[in-house]
Design an enzyme around this catalytic site. Sequence first.
Site, PDB file in Angstrom:
ATOM      1  N   HIS A  84      16.241  33.464  33.665  1.00 53.11           N
ATOM      2  CA  HIS A  84      16.763  32.557  34.696  1.00 53.11           C
ATOM      3  C   HIS A  84      17.836  31.606  34.174  1.00 53.11           C
ATOM      4  CE1 HIS A  84      13.912  33.377  38.048  1.00 53.11           C
ATOM      5  NE2 HIS A  84      13.226  33.914  37.060  1.00 53.11           N
TER       6      HIS A  84
ATOM      7  N   ASP B 190      24.320  26.038  33.401  1.00 50.71           N
ATOM      8  CA  ASP B 190      23.198  26.334  34.296  1.00 50.71           C
ATOM      9  C   ASP B 190      23.172  27.837  34.539  1.00 50.71           C
ATOM     10  OD1 ASP B 190      21.060  25.713  36.006  1.00 50.71           O
ATOM     11  OD2 ASP B 190      22.137  23.990  36.833  1.00 50.71           O
TER      12      ASP B 190
END
Length: 488
Positions: free
Chosen positions: A156, A364
């Site tokens: 992720h 991110d």
Amino acid sequence: MSRLVVVSNRVPNPANGRTRAGGLAVALEQALKQRGGVWLGWSGEAVAEPDPTPTLHDAGNVSYAYLDLTPDDVQEYYNGYSNRALWPLMHTRLDLTEFARKDLASYLDVNRRFATALAAMVRDDDIIWVHDYHMIPLASELRRLGLKNRIGYFHHIPWPAPDILTALPRHDDLVRALLQFDLVGLQTEADADNLFAYLTREYGLRSNGRGIVGWDDKTTRIAHFPIGIETEGFAKRARRAGKASFVREITESLMGRKMIIGVDRLDYSKGVPERMAAFEKLIESDADWINKVTYLQITPRSRSEVPEYADIERSVSETAGRVNGRFGEANWTPIRYVNRSYGRTALAGLYRAAAVGLVTPFRDGMNLVAKEYVAAQDPEDPGVLVLSRFAGAAAELHGAILVNPYDGEGVAKSIGVALVMPLEERRARWREMWASLVENPVDVWATRFLSALEDSPPSLASRLLGFMKSADNRFVTSRGREALTALW
Ligand code: ADQ
């Protein structure tokens, strides 16, 4: 259809209801219900002597399975190796990366215990989907126990450049363990490129052109699967939330001022203090904004036991305090900073009420807040997304104003541009982003990953290579070996 087994560090509790569950949990539960299966993870509890057999909670055809950890595991596996070594390293923060052999030992041990518990529950034709950096060695532990199932992994968070990864002691063991998965999914093409670059540089491995690499007698497919949100559902929540008294009270309290919103877990990768400083630069450089705009930053605490998180909490509070002290007036607080978490509908309503969504992480994996902000907008009068070029979402959300979070003045300028952007341009930018969100909602993302995993049976080449490596491999000539190697 095979049963699905999901493994992640934390497992939702189905008894808690759905109001706070994010899109990811909802999509995985949907996939589990379709196929039947198991979701295994840490219970969140730390006990002196954890039961090696998970506690089960059955809900229809899905079993939620919870394992406890010891207090040392929490310190070493979770706070230590996962969150003080892998998390900062993968976010290219070598300055914050703390490596301790004891933490690594605990990380491997917890993965081994998870694998043992899982092996007792898995059927031969189940497919297994493992989530995130806490569980990278799981497939290799399952293989050691003799499991031949398809095992997929989704990462992720970002995958860093090879130079960064090689700063991790024993990085080679970690990557070799990763190659025990049949499918490795990353958020963006850039992440996948970083992993391929590492494999080529360290081991001379190259993709076959379809993202498959071979190692020993095993092939692994590496590909990017950008995660999405529950696009239509979130938009619907946002429409509904407009009528909620909670959202109305907040909009009324703005007294006609424009609102900028930031929503992030309290984490140094999200760039919250720097973003507040950029907002400060905006009001400092253009006095017209004084008392005309309010910045709402919603930031629930996370990983509070890790020292770097206490530091970031201090830094955010200090920055907010400084800006408010410097520019605030009796009737205007420039930055409203709250540490609590909100239900999905309330959050959707707040996004919709904001003229600007400010999402400026230094790094991110994806950043779902950026996607949620876009989905929540009113198509007739949408707000503007100001997005860091270092968020995975920047590869898809071309209608955002992309910024470099290291350039505070640039961010300040972009916020100013967003606040005065003409309606036609806002609509056009929003339409483009909405189209990309509709194309790849989170349930489609899950389906794509699972079909890729199912389509990755041990390839012929992989089986033949296994044969070459077996005791009988004297029957394979070196020519044949080359030909087989070229097959993938
Ligand atoms: P996170 O680092 O947690 O996720 P993000 O993708 O932004 O980051 O997801 C955060 C989620 O938490 C969003 O759904 C958001 O709505 C929710 N949230 C944040 N603050 C909240 C609050 N105060 N109240 C309620 N909900 C709140 C990791 C990776 C990301 C990747 C995701 C999914 O770091 O890069 O996008 O996983 O793969």
